[in-house]
Design a protein around this motif. Structure first.
Motif, mmCIF file in Angstrom:
data_model
loop_
_atom_site.group_PDB
_atom_site.id
_atom_site.type_symbol
_atom_site.label_atom_id
_atom_site.label_comp_id
_atom_site.label_asym_id
_atom_site.label_seq_id
_atom_site.Cartn_x
_atom_site.Cartn_y
_atom_site.Cartn_z
ATOM 1 N N GLU A 118 0.809 -1.214 0.000
ATOM 2 C CA GLU A 118 0.000 0.000 0.000
ATOM 3 C C GLU A 118 0.846 1.269 0.000
ATOM 4 O O GLU A 118 0.342 2.348 -0.341
ATOM 5 C CB GLU A 118 -0.936 -0.007 1.215
ATOM 6 C CG GLU A 118 -2.001 -1.097 1.163
ATOM 7 C CD GLU A 118 -2.750 -1.256 2.469
ATOM 8 O OE1 GLU A 118 -2.477 -0.450 3.398
ATOM 9 O OE2 GLU A 118 -3.590 -2.168 2.567
ATOM 10 N N ALA A 119 2.117 1.142 0.400
ATOM 11 C CA ALA A 119 2.956 2.328 0.576
ATOM 12 C C ALA A 119 3.644 2.794 -0.692
ATOM 13 O O ALA A 119 4.232 3.874 -0.718
ATOM 14 C CB ALA A 119 4.002 2.068 1.657
ATOM 15 N N GLN A 120 3.607 1.993 -1.755
ATOM 16 C CA GLN A 120 4.280 2.371 -2.994
ATOM 17 C C GLN A 120 3.514 1.796 -4.184
ATOM 18 O O GLN A 120 2.666 0.932 -4.028
ATOM 19 C CB GLN A 120 5.746 1.906 -2.983
ATOM 20 C CG GLN A 120 5.992 0.470 -2.562
ATOM 21 C CD GLN A 120 5.585 -0.547 -3.607
ATOM 22 O OE1 GLN A 120 5.887 -0.371 -4.798
ATOM 23 N NE2 GLN A 120 4.919 -1.607 -3.187
ATOM 24 N N SER A 121 3.832 2.303 -5.375
ATOM 25 C CA SER A 121 3.079 1.919 -6.568
ATOM 26 C C SER A 121 3.957 1.308 -7.655
ATOM 27 O O SER A 121 3.531 1.182 -8.793
ATOM 28 C CB SER A 121 2.357 3.153 -7.138
ATOM 29 O OG SER A 121 3.289 4.186 -7.442
ATOM 30 N N ASP A 122 5.189 0.904 -7.288
ATOM 31 C CA ASP A 122 6.107 0.347 -8.285
ATOM 32 C C ASP A 122 5.968 -1.162 -8.448
ATOM 33 O O ASP A 122 6.175 -1.695 -9.537
ATOM 34 C CB ASP A 122 7.554 0.676 -7.920
ATOM 35 C CG ASP A 122 7.841 2.162 -7.972
ATOM 36 O OD1 ASP A 122 7.247 2.833 -8.832
ATOM 37 O OD2 ASP A 122 8.632 2.654 -7.139
ATOM 38 N N TYR A 123 5.659 -1.854 -7.364
ATOM 39 C CA TYR A 123 5.591 -3.311 -7.417
ATOM 40 C C TYR A 123 4.543 -3.806 -6.437
ATOM 41 O O TYR A 123 4.108 -3.089 -5.526
ATOM 42 C CB TYR A 123 6.946 -3.942 -7.105
ATOM 43 C CG TYR A 123 7.509 -3.564 -5.745
ATOM 44 C CD1 TYR A 123 7.204 -4.298 -4.603
ATOM 45 C CD2 TYR A 123 8.362 -2.466 -5.605
ATOM 46 C CE1 TYR A 123 7.709 -3.952 -3.361
ATOM 47 C CE2 TYR A 123 8.878 -2.117 -4.375
ATOM 48 C CZ TYR A 123 8.552 -2.854 -3.251
ATOM 49 O OH TYR A 123 9.042 -2.505 -2.021
ATOM 50 N N TYR A 124 4.152 -5.063 -6.651
ATOM 51 C CA TYR A 124 3.171 -5.699 -5.786
ATOM 52 C C TYR A 124 3.713 -7.065 -5.390
ATOM 53 O O TYR A 124 4.039 -7.885 -6.252
ATOM 54 C CB TYR A 124 1.824 -5.852 -6.504
ATOM 55 C CG TYR A 124 0.778 -6.562 -5.680
ATOM 56 C CD1 TYR A 124 0.068 -5.880 -4.694
ATOM 57 C CD2 TYR A 124 0.513 -7.914 -5.882
ATOM 58 C CE1 TYR A 124 -0.898 -6.525 -3.934
ATOM 59 C CE2 TYR A 124 -0.446 -8.571 -5.115
ATOM 60 C CZ TYR A 124 -1.148 -7.870 -4.148
ATOM 61 O OH TYR A 124 -2.096 -8.524 -3.377
ATOM 62 N N VAL A 125 3.839 -7.308 -4.091
ATOM 63 C CA VAL A 125 4.353 -8.583 -3.590
ATOM 64 C C VAL A 125 3.188 -9.536 -3.402
ATOM 65 O O VAL A 125 2.257 -9.259 -2.634
ATOM 66 C CB VAL A 125 5.106 -8.400 -2.259
ATOM 67 C CG1 VAL A 125 5.659 -9.740 -1.788
ATOM 68 C CG2 VAL A 125 6.227 -7.379 -2.409
ATOM 69 N N ARG A 126 3.241 -10.649 -4.122
ATOM 70 C CA ARG A 126 2.174 -11.643 -4.055
ATOM 71 C C ARG A 126 2.695 -12.882 -3.331
ATOM 72 O O ARG A 126 3.512 -13.632 -3.870
ATOM 73 C CB ARG A 126 1.682 -12.007 -5.453
ATOM 74 C CG ARG A 126 0.625 -13.125 -5.472
ATOM 75 C CD ARG A 126 0.018 -13.279 -6.849
ATOM 76 N NE ARG A 126 -0.799 -12.111 -7.179
ATOM 77 C CZ ARG A 126 -1.064 -11.703 -8.419
ATOM 78 N NH1 ARG A 126 -0.542 -12.348 -9.439
ATOM 79 N NH2 ARG A 126 -1.831 -10.649 -8.618
ATOM 80 N N PRO A 127 2.243 -13.118 -2.108
ATOM 81 C CA PRO A 127 2.759 -14.258 -1.348
ATOM 82 C C PRO A 127 2.056 -15.566 -1.688
ATOM 83 O O PRO A 127 0.873 -15.578 -2.054
ATOM 84 C CB PRO A 127 2.459 -13.862 0.097
ATOM 85 C CG PRO A 127 1.199 -13.060 -0.008
ATOM 86 C CD PRO A 127 1.310 -12.304 -1.324
ATOM 87 N N THR A 128 2.789 -16.635 -1.578
ATOM 88 C CA THR A 128 2.230 -17.983 -1.637
ATOM 89 C C THR A 128 2.731 -18.725 -0.411
ATOM 90 O O THR A 128 3.943 -18.828 -0.204
ATOM 91 C CB THR A 128 2.675 -18.722 -2.909
ATOM 92 O OG1 THR A 128 2.157 -18.041 -4.048
ATOM 93 C CG2 THR A 128 2.160 -20.154 -2.907
ATOM 94 N N VAL A 129 1.806 -19.212 0.400
ATOM 95 C CA VAL A 129 2.159 -19.915 1.636
ATOM 96 C C VAL A 129 2.135 -21.415 1.373
ATOM 97 O O VAL A 129 1.118 -21.971 0.939
ATOM 98 C CB VAL A 129 1.188 -19.567 2.777
ATOM 99 C CG1 VAL A 129 1.643 -20.228 4.079
ATOM 100 C CG2 VAL A 129 1.087 -18.063 2.953
ATOM 101 N N LEU A 130 3.260 -22.069 1.629
ATOM 102 C CA LEU A 130 3.392 -23.508 1.396
ATOM 103 C C LEU A 130 3.644 -24.236 2.712
ATOM 104 O O LEU A 130 4.096 -23.640 3.696
ATOM 105 C CB LEU A 130 4.548 -23.767 0.428
ATOM 106 C CG LEU A 130 4.365 -23.184 -0.980
ATOM 107 C CD1 LEU A 130 5.685 -23.190 -1.730
ATOM 108 C CD2 LEU A 130 3.325 -23.975 -1.735
#
Length: 438
Positions: A58-70
């Motif tokens: 939410e703090a920046q607009s350059d990238y989006y971190v998409r987590p995958t929980v295994l």
């Protein structure tokens, strides 16, 4: 926290690996570059990690971190190895630091560029010596530590005060050697009418190994598992640690039949005054609303150290990495480290010293009382087969349990251990495509 993890896995995490085999690219919110991020964190620490990711996204607009929980353990590390070998790895992943030596020789990880990190305020000076040194192999930085999560001592301050084993500052008395700590536990037992110490070991090989290697290393020695063998083991320290653990679990100091759940229940209901476990059980004790303080495992053999592992960030190998995405991966790690104060809520000690040396961290209780453990942690002996969740820990823990329960056969256990490790050292690393040792 452990119950939450089991419940979460029961809800269907087993199939998450199939969803995770995707690369980077566009497709995040607002068409931002998407960074795929794998991790095995669930329960309390998983919730905290999700919150940290939300803040960064939410703090920046350059990238989006998409987590995958295994699923944590061997399934996770197997999927990570397959992704790296197949060239379809995520941009970032969490590993346990002690597992990294198995992955870097075969090209399953890419090293971090230390100058690139330094430009973002992440360098050796911002970490404790043991934590940073465990991240550097052959002169290259293969992981960036997020925390240390050591094996520690919890103690009930009301019970210990009533038993007369607190000093004038309200801290547990420093034991005078091995007998001194046994005396402290017996003094508590006299007050509680039961045991003085809770330690869940029966059927819990990782718990056994954590305490065993703590006591072993407190002799001022470490094990060395050189490529091809033989293992370098201090016999006196091995037998000394094993004998002492058998004395602790004699039915008087601690239960001779204590498992993980019973030891937690015993301590959380005020039946004992001291509890040995990992920092991750802090949430359990907070839920029980106990008057608890924490510290390192008592130094009974001279050298103040305690067993630990670390969650760390790694760069799974990509055959043709997107340089823009990799730049963002560096930025994300730096930003998360700088904002990792909340990570202490899970009990873990944030590895980034500007956080743990801050006034905000000093106000956290009992976290600030055991923060100095990060300067005294000892990791698993370096080898391709060691580390959190490994078969090695399960096998060795079972060997040691036999001697703890019987109170004998310590020399036989040492020889079984030596033979077992030497056999592994003569074998090959199964996640190294080149099939090399170590």
């Amino acid at each position: 926290m452990r119950l939450s993890r089991r419940q979460l896995f029961g809800a269907g995490l087993a199939g998450a690996g199939a969803l995770a085999l995707t690369g980077c690219g566009r497709g995040g919110p607002d068409d931002r570059t998407t960074l795929q991020f794998w991790h095995p964190l669930s329960g309390g620490d998983g919730i905290i990690m999700a919150g940290l990711l939300d803040e960064i996204n939410e703090a920046q607009s350059d990238y989006y971190v998409r987590p995958t929980v295994l699923e944590w353990g061997e399934p996770y590390y197997t999927k990570l190895a397959m992704a790296g070998a197949g060239g379809r790895a995520p941009e970032l992943a969490i590993m346990h630091s002690a597992r990294v030596p198995a992955y870097y020789p075969g090209g399953l990880l890419d090293p971090w560029d230390m100058s690139r990190l330094a430009e973002l305020g992440v360098s050796e000076e911002q970490f404790s010596g043991p934590v940073w040194e465990n991240s550097v192999i052959d002169g290259e930085l293969w992981s960036v530590p997020l925390d240390a999560h050591p094996f520690v001592m919890f103690y009930n301050t009301e019970i210990c005060e009533a038993a007369g084993v607190l000093d004038s500052d309200g801290q547990l008395l420093e034991p005078d050697g091995p007998e001194g700590f046994l005396d402290i536990c017996r003094q508590i037992a006299d007050y509680t009418g039961g045991n003085g110490l809770s330690f869940g070991f029966l059927g819990e090989p990782p718990q056994i190994w954590r305490l065993f290697y703590t006591f072993y290393a407190q002799h001022g020695v470490e094990m060395s598992f050189p490529e091809g063998g033989p293992a370098e083991i201090d016999d006196d320290a091995f037998i000394g640690a094993l004998e002492y653990m058998a004395r602790l679990t004699d039915g008087e100091v601690a239960s001779s039949r204590g498992d993980r759940d019973s030891s937690i229940a015993e301590f959380s209901t005020g039946q004992t005054g001291i509890f040995f476990d990992g920092v991750w059980e802090l949430a359990t004790m907070n839920d029980a609303e106990l008057p608890v303080n924490m510290g390192m495992i008592p130094t009974v053999f001279g050298t103040p150290v305690t067993y630990s592992d670390s969650h760390c960030f790694v760069l799974p190998h990509q055959q043709d990495p997107d340089e823009e995405a990799r730049d963002h991966a560096y930025e994300f790690v730096a930003r998360l480290l700088e904002g990792s104060l909340d990570w202490a809520d899970a009990g873990h000690i944030p590895a980034y010293l500007p956080v743990t040396e801050s006034s905000e961290y000093a106000e956290l209780t009992p976290q600030s009382s055991y923060a100095d453990a990060i300067d005294h942690v000892v990791y698993d002996p370096t080898a391709w087969f060691t580390g959190s969740g490994s078969n090695f820990i399960n096998e060795v823990g079972q060997m040691i349990q036999g001697s703890m329960v019987s109170g004998e056969g310590f020399e036989d256990t040492l020889e079984r251990f030596r033979s077992y490790v030497d056999g592994l050292l003569e074998g090959t690393n199964p996640v190294d495509p080149e099939g090399s040792h170590g």
